[in-house]
Design a protein around this motif. Structure first.
Motif, PDB file in Angstrom:
ATOM      1  N   VAL A  50      54.155 -13.022 -34.375  1.00  0.00           N
ATOM      2  CA  VAL A  50      54.743 -14.335 -34.175  1.00  0.00           C
ATOM      3  C   VAL A  50      55.792 -14.033 -32.961  1.00  0.00           C
ATOM      4  O   VAL A  50      56.679 -13.262 -33.293  1.00  0.00           O
ATOM      5  CB  VAL A  50      55.634 -14.944 -35.290  1.00  0.00           C
ATOM      6  N   ASN A 110      53.253 -20.343 -31.579  1.00  0.00           N
ATOM      7  CA  ASN A 110      52.287 -19.535 -32.141  1.00  0.00           C
ATOM      8  C   ASN A 110      51.391 -20.338 -33.160  1.00  0.00           C
ATOM      9  O   ASN A 110      51.415 -20.714 -34.211  1.00  0.00           O
ATOM     10  CB  ASN A 110      52.972 -18.533 -32.943  1.00  0.00           C
ATOM     11  N   LEU A 142      48.146 -21.169 -35.014  1.00  0.00           N
ATOM     12  CA  LEU A 142      47.268 -20.424 -36.164  1.00  0.00           C
ATOM     13  C   LEU A 142      46.025 -21.365 -36.569  1.00  0.00           C
ATOM     14  O   LEU A 142      46.257 -22.634 -36.920  1.00  0.00           O
ATOM     15  CB  LEU A 142      48.172 -19.905 -37.335  1.00  0.00           C
ATOM     16  N   ILE A 158      57.651 -23.486 -39.117  1.00  0.00           N
ATOM     17  CA  ILE A 158      56.329 -23.463 -39.524  1.00  0.00           C
ATOM     18  C   ILE A 158      55.975 -24.832 -39.690  1.00  0.00           C
ATOM     19  O   ILE A 158      56.363 -25.663 -40.502  1.00  0.00           O
ATOM     20  CB  ILE A 158      55.849 -22.861 -40.798  1.00  0.00           C
ATOM     21  N   ILE A 215      55.538 -21.775 -35.428  1.00  0.00           N
ATOM     22  CA  ILE A 215      54.260 -21.323 -36.040  1.00  0.00           C
ATOM     23  C   ILE A 215      53.520 -22.639 -36.198  1.00  0.00           C
ATOM     24  O   ILE A 215      54.087 -23.613 -37.063  1.00  0.00           O
ATOM     25  CB  ILE A 215      54.153 -20.561 -37.190  1.00  0.00           C
TER      26      ILE A 215
END
Length: 532
Positions: A47, A53, A55, A183, A214
Motif C-alpha cells: 500500500v 491503491n 485491489l 479502506i 485502499i
C-alpha cells in the motif's frame, strides 16, 4: 498499452524507485485458512502512501478477507503486517483505529433504528464535560453530508433512507474518523454516476491531505479513473501488481478471471411473444406532496427482458416494489395474462407468479443466520411438505439441482450463507425466486457489488429465463448492462416514464438525455427513440 504493463516488485522489503510513492503498509506472505477453505494463500500486498491503491478480483478471490485482516476483524493464519516498516498485531478494529486505519465495509454496517447523526458518531461520541454534545455532533453531520453534496436530515432514521443514501452515510461515517489509511470496499455500489463523481472529488481531496486509500470495486472503468496502483487477486493468490497508468479493462478482466469475456456486453436478439404484464397509470404519492410514481404505463411481453434506467430517486425501484406487492399504489391497474391483478401482498403476488430479486440482498433477500439451503427454500417451503413435516430429502435434491444449474460455488448446501461470496449469495437469491415457479422475474440492480465473472453468470441466467419464455424486468444503474441485456429500455425521471427505446435505437447518449428530463434547463417532453 503494451501486452504486459510494468509490474512492480511484490516483495515488501524492496526500496521503491525514485518516482514511486513509499510503502506505508504491507502484508508479507499472509495466509488465511477457514475450515475447508484457503481464503488467502501467501499474499504479499503493498500500500503506497498518499495514493489510491486498487485491489480487484472476482468474488471469493480474498479481497474482503485481506481487508478484514488489515482492520483486525480477522487474524491471519500465518504471515506479517508491517506499518511504517514495523510489524504490527491487530487483534480488533479498535487496534486498527488507534493506528489510523479505517474502513467502509462492502455490506453496510449501520443501525437502522438510529438516526444519521447517531450512526456517524456511534462509539465515537463527542463529549463536553462528560456529556454527549449533540449540538456539535449534529453540526458535524451536516458538514459531512454537505461535503458529499447531499441533503439528508441528520435526525432522519437510517432505516427510512434508500440504499444509496445509506451508502452516503457509511462514507460520511468513515470521513468523520481521523484516519491515515482508509479502506473503501465497494463504496459506489449503490451510488448514481453523479454521486460517484462527488466521491471521487472527496478522494482526491483526501489524497491532497496525505491520506492513503485502499479501494475495492467491481466497476473496472471507475478503478482506472481513480486508481494509482492496481493489485489483482485470483483464488486467494496475488496475480499481479502494476501501476494503473496504461492499463486497460480487457487486460484486467483476463488477469481477474483467467480468460477473456469479449461477449459480456454483446446483445442477444430475441423474439418476444404475447403481452404478459400490462400496467396502466400506476401512481404512488410522495409524502409531503408530489409523486414517487406519476401515472406509469407500460407492457411486458413473454420472453422479453425489459430494462429500466434512470437516476437515483427516479422511481425505478419503487415501481418494482409496487409490482411485487411491497408498496401499495393509490391508483392504476395491473393485468397479468389478461386478468386484473387484485392482490395486495408479497405472498399473494408470488402465488400469482410475480417475484422480486431486491436491490439490497443482505437486508431483504437473505437471512444471514440460515444455511444456503434454508435461504434458497424460504419462499417455496409449501412445495416441500409431506403431512406435517418438511420433505428434507426432496429439499436437498432441489437445492443441489439449483446449485448445479446456477453454478453456485458452495462446499455443501448446509454451509452458512454468510460464508459465500457476494456473487454466489446473489445467485442464491435468484434461485430462491425461481423455486417459487414465477412467470415474471423482477431484478433490481442484480449485479450490485459482484465481480465481472459473476455478472456474466447472472446475465446468462437472465438470457436463459427469457429463452424459456419468462418475462424479465431489469433495473440497473449501469448503462452498458442495460444496453447489453434489454430487448427494450424504458427510462424514468422523477416518477415518470420519459423515454422508450428498442435495443436497436438505444444509445448511452439517448438514455442519459432521457433520464435528465425534469432535472435541468432542458426540461421538456418525453423522449422517444424513433424521434431522437
Amino acid at each position: 498499452m503494451s501486452e504486459n504493463p510494468p509490474v512492480l516488485t511484490s516483495e515488501p522489503d524492496v526500496v521503491a524507485g525514485a518516482d514511486e510513492a513509499p510503502i506505508i503498509l504491507s502484508t508479507q506472505n499472509i495466509t488465511k485458512v477457514f475450515p475447508g477453505t484457503v481464503a488467502l494463500d501467501n499474499v504479499s500486498f503493498n500500500v503506497r502512501q498518499g495514493k489510491v491503491n486498487v485491489l480487484i478480483g472476482e468474488n471469493g478471490a480474498g479481497k474482503s478477507t485481506l481487508m478484514k485482516i488489515l482492520v483486525g476483524v480477522e487474524q491471519p493464519t500465518s504471515g506479517k503486517i508491517l506499518l511504517d516498516g514495523r510489524e504490527i498485531h491487530l487483534n480488533s478494529p479498535l487496534d486498527a483505529a488507534r493506528l489510523g486505519i479505517g474502513i467502509i465495509y462492502q455490506e453496510l454496517n449501520l443501525c437502522a433504528n438510529l438516526s444519521v447523526v447517531d450512526n456517524i458518531f456511534l462509539a465515537r461520541e463527542l463529549r463536553r464535560r462528560g456529556l454527549i454534545d449533540r449540538k456539535v455532533q449534529r453540526q458535524r453531520t451536516r458538514e459531512l453530508v454537505s461535503r458529499l453534496e447531499q441533503r439528508i436530515d441528520p435526525d432522519a432514521l437510517v432505516g427510512d433512507l434508500r440504499i444509496g443514501q445509506q451508502q452516503i452515510i457509511e462514507i460520511a461515517k468513515a470521513l468523520a474518523q481521523d484516519v491515515r489509511i482508509l479502506i473503501m470496499d465497494e463504496p459506489t455500489s449503490a451510488l448514481s454516476a453523479a454521486e460517484v463523481e462527488i466521491l471521487f472529488r472527496v478522494i482526491r481531496e483526501l489524497k491532497s491531505y496525505g491520506v492513503t486509500i485502499i479501494y475495492i470495486s467491481h466497476k473496472l472503468e471507475e478503478l482506472l479513473q481513480i486508481g494509482d496502483y492496481i493489485t489483482v487477486l485470483r483464488d486467494g493468490r496475488k496475480v499481479v501488481e502494476v501501476e494503473a497508468a496504461g492499463v486497460t479493462v480487457p487486460w484486467l478482466i483476463e488477469r481477474m478471471v483467467g480468460r477473456s469475456l469479449v461477449s459480456m456486453f454483446a446483445h442477444q436478439e430475441r423474439q418476444p411473444g404475447k403481452v404478459m404484464l400490462k400496467v396502466e397509470n400506476l401512481t404512488l404519492p410522495r409524502p409531503g406532496g408530489g409523486y414517487v410514481l406519476d401515472h406509469v404505463s407500460f407492457e411486458l411481453r413473454e420472453g422479453e427482458i425489459l430494462g429500466f434506467y434512470g437516476l437515483m430517486g427516479s422511481g425505478r425501484s419503487d415501481l418494482l416494489d409496487c409490482l411485487a406487492g411491497l408498496l401499495p399504489p393509490t391508483a392504476g391497474s395491473i393485468w397479468l395474462n389478461g386478468a386484473p391483478v387484485t392482490s395486495t401482498t408479497v405472498s399473494e403476488r408470488i402465488r400469482e407468479g410475480v417475484v422480486l430479486v431486491p436491490e439490497d440482498r443482505q437486508n431483504f433477500g437473505l437471512v444471514p443466520t440460515l444455511s444456503v439451503m434454508d435461504n434458497m427454500l424460504l419462499a417455496s417451503l409449501k412445495n416441500y411438505i409431506e403431512g406435517f413435516f418438511l420433505a428434507r430429502r426432496q429439499e436437498k435434491s432441489v437445492t443441489e439441482q439449483q446449485i448445479k444449474e446456477l453454478s453456485i460455488r458452495v462446499a455443501n448446501p448446509q454451509q452458512p450463507i454468510t460464508a459465500l461470496s457476494g456473487g454466489n449469495q446473489q445467485k442464491v437469491v435468484v434461485s430462491k425466486c425461481l423455486l417459487t415457479r414465477p412467470q415474471i422475474l423482477l431484478l433490481d440492480e442484480p449485479t450490485r457489488g459482484i465481480d465481472v465473472g459473476a455478472k456474466q453468470e447472472i446475465f446468462d441466467i437472465m438470457s436463459r429465463l427469457a429463452d424459456q419464455r419468462y418475462g424479465v424486468i431489469f433495473v440497473s444503474s449501469e448503462l452498458k448492462e442495460i444496453l447489453a441485456m434489454s430487448d427494450r429500455v424504458l427510462v424514468m425521471s422523477k416518477g415518470r416514464l420519459t423515454g422508450e427505446f428498442t435495443a436497436q435505437e438505444a444509445t448511452e447518449e439517448k438514455l442519459v438525455a432521457a433520464s435528465a428530463v425534469g432535472h435541468g434547463p432542458s426540461n421538456g417532453d418525453n423522449w422517444n427513440g424513433r424521434e431522437a
